[in-house]
Design a protein around this motif. Sequence first.
Motif, PDB file in Angstrom:
ATOM      1  N   VAL A  39     -24.603  -5.303  56.153  1.00 26.30           N
ATOM      2  CA  VAL A  39     -23.947  -5.934  57.298  1.00 26.30           C
ATOM      3  C   VAL A  39     -22.446  -5.807  57.115  1.00 26.30           C
ATOM      4  CG1 VAL A  39     -25.841  -7.571  57.693  1.00 26.30           C
ATOM      5  CG2 VAL A  39     -23.898  -8.252  56.256  1.00 26.30           C
ATOM      6  N   ASN A  40     -21.703  -6.037  58.175  1.00 28.07           N
ATOM      7  CA  ASN A  40     -20.244  -6.029  58.114  1.00 28.07           C
ATOM      8  C   ASN A  40     -19.789  -7.234  57.292  1.00 28.07           C
ATOM      9  OD1 ASN A  40     -17.468  -6.433  58.777  1.00 28.07           O
ATOM     10  ND2 ASN A  40     -17.768  -5.100  60.547  1.00 28.07           N
ATOM     11  N   SER A  41     -18.841  -7.044  56.406  1.00 22.76           N
ATOM     12  CA  SER A  41     -18.386  -8.133  55.543  1.00 22.76           C
ATOM     13  C   SER A  41     -17.791  -9.295  56.340  1.00 22.76           C
ATOM     14  CB  SER A  41     -17.389  -7.634  54.497  1.00 22.76           C
ATOM     15  OG  SER A  41     -16.251  -7.108  55.117  1.00 22.76           O
ATOM     16  N   ASP A  42     -17.341  -9.044  57.575  1.00 25.11           N
ATOM     17  CA  ASP A  42     -16.826 -10.122  58.428  1.00 25.11           C
ATOM     18  C   ASP A  42     -17.879 -11.195  58.678  1.00 25.11           C
ATOM     19  OD1 ASP A  42     -14.469  -8.758  58.548  1.00 25.11           O
ATOM     20  OD2 ASP A  42     -14.748  -8.025  60.600  1.00 25.11           O
ATOM     21  N   GLN A  43     -19.147 -10.817  58.626  1.00 21.78           N
ATOM     22  CA  GLN A  43     -20.216 -11.780  58.873  1.00 21.78           C
ATOM     23  C   GLN A  43     -20.297 -12.846  57.782  1.00 21.78           C
ATOM     24  OE1 GLN A  43     -23.232  -8.480  60.176  1.00 21.78           O
ATOM     25  NE2 GLN A  43     -24.034 -10.484  60.772  1.00 21.78           N
ATOM     26  N   LEU A  44     -19.664 -12.602  56.656  1.00 22.08           N
ATOM     27  CA  LEU A  44     -19.688 -13.570  55.558  1.00 22.08           C
ATOM     28  C   LEU A  44     -18.347 -14.277  55.374  1.00 22.08           C
ATOM     29  CD1 LEU A  44     -21.707 -11.469  52.953  1.00 22.08           C
ATOM     30  CD2 LEU A  44     -22.557 -13.298  54.420  1.00 22.08           C
ATOM     31  N   ASN A  45     -17.393 -14.058  56.277  1.00 20.54           N
ATOM     32  CA  ASN A  45     -16.055 -14.651  56.140  1.00 20.54           C
ATOM     33  C   ASN A  45     -16.089 -16.164  56.007  1.00 20.54           C
ATOM     34  OD1 ASN A  45     -14.582 -12.308  56.088  1.00 20.54           O
ATOM     35  ND2 ASN A  45     -14.003 -12.387  58.245  1.00 20.54           N
ATOM     36  N   THR A  46     -16.923 -16.827  56.771  1.00 16.49           N
ATOM     37  CA  THR A  46     -16.962 -18.292  56.752  1.00 16.49           C
ATOM     38  C   THR A  46     -17.930 -18.846  55.718  1.00 16.49           C
ATOM     39  OG1 THR A  46     -18.630 -18.368  58.497  1.00 16.49           O
ATOM     40  CG2 THR A  46     -16.305 -18.448  59.183  1.00 16.49           C
ATOM     41  N   TYR A  47     -18.541 -17.981  54.944  1.00 21.52           N
ATOM     42  CA  TYR A  47     -19.505 -18.432  53.936  1.00 21.52           C
ATOM     43  C   TYR A  47     -18.781 -18.960  52.703  1.00 21.52           C
ATOM     44  CZ  TYR A  47     -23.679 -16.801  56.305  1.00 21.52           C
ATOM     45  OH  TYR A  47     -24.711 -16.655  57.188  1.00 21.52           O
ATOM     46  N   VAL A  48     -19.468 -19.819  51.975  1.00 20.21           N
ATOM     47  CA  VAL A  48     -18.939 -20.446  50.770  1.00 20.21           C
ATOM     48  C   VAL A  48     -19.633 -19.835  49.561  1.00 20.21           C
ATOM     49  CG1 VAL A  48     -18.810 -22.635  49.513  1.00 20.21           C
ATOM     50  CG2 VAL A  48     -18.489 -22.598  51.994  1.00 20.21           C
ATOM     51  N   VAL A  49     -18.868 -19.556  48.515  1.00 26.87           N
ATOM     52  CA  VAL A  49     -19.436 -19.127  47.236  1.00 26.87           C
ATOM     53  C   VAL A  49     -19.380 -20.341  46.314  1.00 26.87           C
ATOM     54  CG1 VAL A  49     -19.229 -17.584  45.268  1.00 26.87           C
ATOM     55  CG2 VAL A  49     -18.687 -16.744  47.569  1.00 26.87           C
ATOM     56  N   ASP A  50     -20.543 -20.907  46.055  1.00 26.20           N
ATOM     57  CA  ASP A  50     -20.655 -22.092  45.203  1.00 26.20           C
ATOM     58  C   ASP A  50     -21.036 -21.625  43.799  1.00 26.20           C
ATOM     59  OD1 ASP A  50     -21.066 -24.595  44.107  1.00 26.20           O
ATOM     60  OD2 ASP A  50     -22.805 -25.076  45.354  1.00 26.20           O
ATOM     61  N   ARG A  51     -20.128 -21.804  42.861  1.00 28.62           N
ATOM     62  CA  ARG A  51     -20.362 -21.385  41.477  1.00 28.62           C
ATOM     63  C   ARG A  51     -20.937 -22.570  40.702  1.00 28.62           C
ATOM     64  NH1 ARG A  51     -16.811 -16.722  40.431  1.00 28.62           N
ATOM     65  NH2 ARG A  51     -15.802 -16.246  42.407  1.00 28.62           N
ATOM     66  N   ARG A  52     -22.181 -22.443  40.284  1.00 35.12           N
ATOM     67  CA  ARG A  52     -22.871 -23.527  39.588  1.00 35.12           C
ATOM     68  C   ARG A  52     -22.520 -23.523  38.100  1.00 35.12           C
ATOM     69  NH1 ARG A  52     -23.311 -26.902  42.701  1.00 35.12           N
ATOM     70  NH2 ARG A  52     -24.858 -27.903  41.417  1.00 35.12           N
ATOM     71  N   PRO A  53     -22.586 -24.688  37.442  1.00 33.05           N
ATOM     72  CA  PRO A  53     -22.302 -24.758  36.003  1.00 33.05           C
ATOM     73  C   PRO A  53     -23.198 -23.842  35.164  1.00 33.05           C
ATOM     74  CG  PRO A  53     -22.367 -26.958  36.948  1.00 33.05           C
ATOM     75  CD  PRO A  53     -22.822 -26.004  38.016  1.00 33.05           C
ATOM     76  N   SER A  54     -24.381 -23.554  35.666  1.00 33.18           N
ATOM     77  CA  SER A  54     -25.325 -22.690  34.953  1.00 33.18           C
ATOM     78  C   SER A  54     -24.903 -21.224  34.970  1.00 33.18           C
ATOM     79  CB  SER A  54     -26.713 -22.808  35.591  1.00 33.18           C
ATOM     80  OG  SER A  54     -26.669 -22.323  36.929  1.00 33.18           O
ATOM     81  N   GLY A  55     -23.909 -20.887  35.815  1.00 37.55           N
ATOM     82  CA  GLY A  55     -23.499 -19.496  35.976  1.00 37.55           C
ATOM     83  C   GLY A  55     -24.101 -18.848  37.209  1.00 37.55           C
ATOM     84  N   ASP A  56     -25.025 -19.543  37.864  1.00 42.64           N
ATOM     85  CA  ASP A  56     -25.618 -19.037  39.094  1.00 42.64           C
ATOM     86  C   ASP A  56     -24.639 -19.210  40.256  1.00 42.64           C
ATOM     87  OD1 ASP A  56     -27.924 -18.509  37.675  1.00 42.64           O
ATOM     88  OD2 ASP A  56     -29.022 -20.247  38.432  1.00 42.64           O
ATOM     89  N   PHE A  57     -24.917 -18.512  41.342  1.00 41.59           N
ATOM     90  CA  PHE A  57     -24.118 -18.609  42.556  1.00 41.59           C
ATOM     91  C   PHE A  57     -25.013 -19.037  43.706  1.00 41.59           C
ATOM     92  CE2 PHE A  57     -22.145 -15.204  40.111  1.00 41.59           C
ATOM     93  CZ  PHE A  57     -20.796 -15.522  40.165  1.00 41.59           C
ATOM     94  N   ILE A  58     -24.459 -19.807  44.623  1.00 40.96           N
ATOM     95  CA  ILE A  58     -25.109 -20.074  45.904  1.00 40.96           C
ATOM     96  C   ILE A  58     -24.120 -19.594  46.956  1.00 40.96           C
ATOM     97  CG2 ILE A  58     -26.000 -21.798  47.509  1.00 40.96           C
ATOM     98  CD1 ILE A  58     -26.611 -23.553  45.040  1.00 40.96           C
ATOM     99  N   ILE A  59     -24.575 -18.698  47.794  1.00 36.53           N
ATOM    100  CA  ILE A  59     -23.732 -18.180  48.872  1.00 36.53           C
ATOM    101  C   ILE A  59     -24.364 -18.646  50.168  1.00 36.53           C
ATOM    102  CG2 ILE A  59     -22.747 -16.134  49.942  1.00 36.53           C
ATOM    103  CD1 ILE A  59     -23.035 -14.837  47.094  1.00 36.53           C
ATOM    104  N   ARG A  60     -23.599 -19.442  50.910  1.00 35.60           N
ATOM    105  CA  ARG A  60     -24.176 -20.140  52.058  1.00 35.60           C
ATOM    106  C   ARG A  60     -23.123 -20.341  53.143  1.00 35.60           C
ATOM    107  NH1 ARG A  60     -21.722 -24.893  51.871  1.00 35.60           N
ATOM    108  NH2 ARG A  60     -21.018 -25.728  49.884  1.00 35.60           N
ATOM    109  N   PRO A  61     -23.601 -20.648  54.368  1.00 33.06           N
ATOM    110  CA  PRO A  61     -22.639 -20.983  55.410  1.00 33.06           C
ATOM    111  C   PRO A  61     -21.904 -22.271  55.048  1.00 33.06           C
ATOM    112  CG  PRO A  61     -24.824 -20.599  56.331  1.00 33.06           C
ATOM    113  CD  PRO A  61     -24.961 -20.647  54.855  1.00 33.06           C
TER     114      PRO A  61
END
Length: 66
Positions: A39-61
């Motif tokens: 997809v076009n990277s613009d579609q993720l502009n408003t998304y949040v990258v949540d960096r968890r203490p475990s080292g995992d990521f949550i990428i969400r609106p």
Amino acid sequence: MIHVRFEGRSFDVNERQVNIAGNMSDRAIKEQLARHLEVNSDQLNTYVVDRRPSGDFIIRPEAVYG
């Protein structure tokens, strides 16, 4: 592990599948994920990258509370 919530779907991908490393900027992570999703990277502009203490990521609106 990267947990993604995109267009009403939730799924997990491995960092190696999408070439994402913990030291990357949020923008770079979203650009790599957009390539993976084809997809076009613009579609993720408003998304949040949540960096968890475990080292995992949550990428969400971004959550909007009324």
